[in-house]
Motif scaffolding. Structure first.
Motif, PDB file in Angstrom:
ATOM      1  N   ALA A 180      26.244  42.883  48.346  1.00 37.52           N
ATOM      2  CA  ALA A 180      26.972  43.132  47.091  1.00 37.52           C
ATOM      3  C   ALA A 180      26.025  43.624  45.995  1.00 37.52           C
ATOM      4  CB  ALA A 180      27.686  41.870  46.628  1.00 37.52           C
ATOM      5  N   HIS A 181      24.789  43.147  46.005  1.00 36.51           N
ATOM      6  CA  HIS A 181      23.809  43.603  45.017  1.00 36.51           C
ATOM      7  C   HIS A 181      23.451  45.070  45.256  1.00 36.51           C
ATOM      8  CE1 HIS A 181      22.689  39.130  45.116  1.00 36.51           C
ATOM      9  NE2 HIS A 181      23.500  39.333  44.091  1.00 36.51           N
ATOM     10  N   ARG A 182      23.308  45.435  46.529  1.00 37.93           N
ATOM     11  CA  ARG A 182      23.013  46.832  46.864  1.00 37.93           C
ATOM     12  C   ARG A 182      24.160  47.732  46.390  1.00 37.93           C
ATOM     13  NH1 ARG A 182      20.717  48.327  52.422  1.00 37.93           N
ATOM     14  NH2 ARG A 182      22.137  46.710  53.072  1.00 37.93           N
ATOM     15  N   THR A 183      25.391  47.302  46.629  1.00 39.05           N
ATOM     16  CA  THR A 183      26.553  48.084  46.219  1.00 39.05           C
ATOM     17  C   THR A 183      26.577  48.285  44.711  1.00 39.05           C
ATOM     18  OG1 THR A 183      27.803  47.285  48.122  1.00 39.05           O
ATOM     19  CG2 THR A 183      29.084  48.185  46.284  1.00 39.05           C
ATOM     20  N   LYS A 184      26.369  47.210  43.946  1.00 42.55           N
ATOM     21  CA  LYS A 184      26.342  47.314  42.477  1.00 42.55           C
ATOM     22  C   LYS A 184      25.210  48.229  42.020  1.00 42.55           C
ATOM     23  CE  LYS A 184      28.354  42.926  40.979  1.00 42.55           C
ATOM     24  NZ  LYS A 184      28.115  41.706  40.197  1.00 42.55           N
ATOM     25  N   LEU A 185      24.062  48.087  42.609  1.00 49.21           N
ATOM     26  CA  LEU A 185      22.896  48.905  42.273  1.00 49.21           C
ATOM     27  C   LEU A 185      23.200  50.378  42.512  1.00 49.21           C
ATOM     28  CD1 LEU A 185      19.757  49.158  41.733  1.00 49.21           C
ATOM     29  CD2 LEU A 185      19.478  48.780  44.176  1.00 49.21           C
ATOM     30  N   GLN A 186      23.745  50.691  43.675  1.00 46.42           N
ATOM     31  CA  GLN A 186      24.015  52.078  44.026  1.00 46.42           C
ATOM     32  C   GLN A 186      25.112  52.687  43.160  1.00 46.42           C
ATOM     33  OE1 GLN A 186      24.613  51.428  48.240  1.00 46.42           O
ATOM     34  NE2 GLN A 186      22.551  52.120  48.730  1.00 46.42           N
ATOM     35  N   LYS A 187      26.109  51.893  42.789  1.00 46.96           N
ATOM     36  CA  LYS A 187      27.195  52.416  41.950  1.00 46.96           C
ATOM     37  C   LYS A 187      26.733  52.637  40.511  1.00 46.96           C
ATOM     38  CE  LYS A 187      31.261  50.812  44.394  1.00 46.96           C
ATOM     39  NZ  LYS A 187      32.400  49.907  44.388  1.00 46.96           N
ATOM     40  N   LYS A 188      26.070  51.646  39.944  1.00 48.54           N
ATOM     41  CA  LYS A 188      25.719  51.692  38.527  1.00 48.54           C
ATOM     42  C   LYS A 188      24.529  52.617  38.241  1.00 48.54           C
ATOM     43  CE  LYS A 188      25.063  48.785  34.508  1.00 48.54           C
ATOM     44  NZ  LYS A 188      24.970  47.429  33.990  1.00 48.54           N
ATOM     45  N   PHE A 189      23.596  52.711  39.189  1.00 53.02           N
ATOM     46  CA  PHE A 189      22.356  53.451  38.937  1.00 53.02           C
ATOM     47  C   PHE A 189      22.151  54.608  39.909  1.00 53.02           C
ATOM     48  CE2 PHE A 189      21.744  49.110  37.377  1.00 53.02           C
ATOM     49  CZ  PHE A 189      21.469  49.381  36.045  1.00 53.02           C
ATOM     50  N   ARG A 190      23.221  55.206  40.354  1.00 49.54           N
ATOM     51  CA  ARG A 190      23.165  56.286  41.346  1.00 49.54           C
ATOM     52  C   ARG A 190      22.161  57.375  40.954  1.00 49.54           C
ATOM     53  NH1 ARG A 190      28.589  57.536  42.355  1.00 49.54           N
ATOM     54  NH2 ARG A 190      28.404  55.982  43.990  1.00 49.54           N
ATOM     55  N   ARG A 191      22.185  57.805  39.701  1.00 54.34           N
ATOM     56  CA  ARG A 191      21.303  58.897  39.253  1.00 54.34           C
ATOM     57  C   ARG A 191      19.841  58.481  39.156  1.00 54.34           C
ATOM     58  NH1 ARG A 191      25.405  60.885  34.777  1.00 54.34           N
ATOM     59  NH2 ARG A 191      26.683  62.234  36.078  1.00 54.34           N
ATOM     60  N   SER A 192      19.591  57.226  38.839  1.00 59.44           N
ATOM     61  CA  SER A 192      18.218  56.739  38.634  1.00 59.44           C
ATOM     62  C   SER A 192      17.559  56.270  39.924  1.00 59.44           C
ATOM     63  CB  SER A 192      18.217  55.562  37.649  1.00 59.44           C
ATOM     64  OG  SER A 192      18.895  55.893  36.476  1.00 59.44           O
ATOM     65  N   LEU A 193      18.351  55.966  40.926  1.00 59.36           N
ATOM     66  CA  LEU A 193      17.857  55.296  42.126  1.00 59.36           C
ATOM     67  C   LEU A 193      17.139  56.262  43.063  1.00 59.36           C
ATOM     68  CD1 LEU A 193      17.720  52.654  43.713  1.00 59.36           C
ATOM     69  CD2 LEU A 193      19.938  53.216  44.694  1.00 59.36           C
TER      70      LEU A 193
END
Length: 106
Positions: free
Chosen positions: A60-73
């Protein structure tokens, strides 16, 4: 030197434990953050950009990270599959971290 970020929900138990466990290593810089808006140290775009590798405790943390910070990741994201069942610096949590993290830091 690699910048390593540990992420959980609240940044109160798991990720601060991981940060403390690996802080003494000379080959990495470590930080920790939480995905929730009320986390002790909330995850920011700046932290995501800073990190070379990000360890999340749950999918769930990976999902939130990828959704919220897609451009920065740009960092590699590794899910440790560690549930929110441990206190800060719980010996069982420390053991899990010591077993699962080092192989990804080579």
């Amino acid at each position: 030197m690699k910048n390593v970020l540990f992420v959980c929900s609240q940044n109160r138990l798991r990720s601060p434990t991981a940060e403390q466990v690996f802080a003494a290593r000379r080959d990495i810089e470590v930080g920790s953050a939480g995905t929730n808006h009320d986390a002790e140290n909330p995850l920011t775009a700046e932290l995501v950009v800073w990190a070379d590798i990000i360890f999340v405790m749950e999918k769930a943390h990976r999902t939130k990270l990828q959704k919220k910070f897609r451009r920065s990741l740009k960092a590699r994201v590794v899910c440790l599959d560690i549930p929110d069942d441990y206190a800060f610096m719980d010996p069982a949590l420390v053991t899990l971290l010591e077993e699962r993290v080092p192989r990804h830091l080579r």
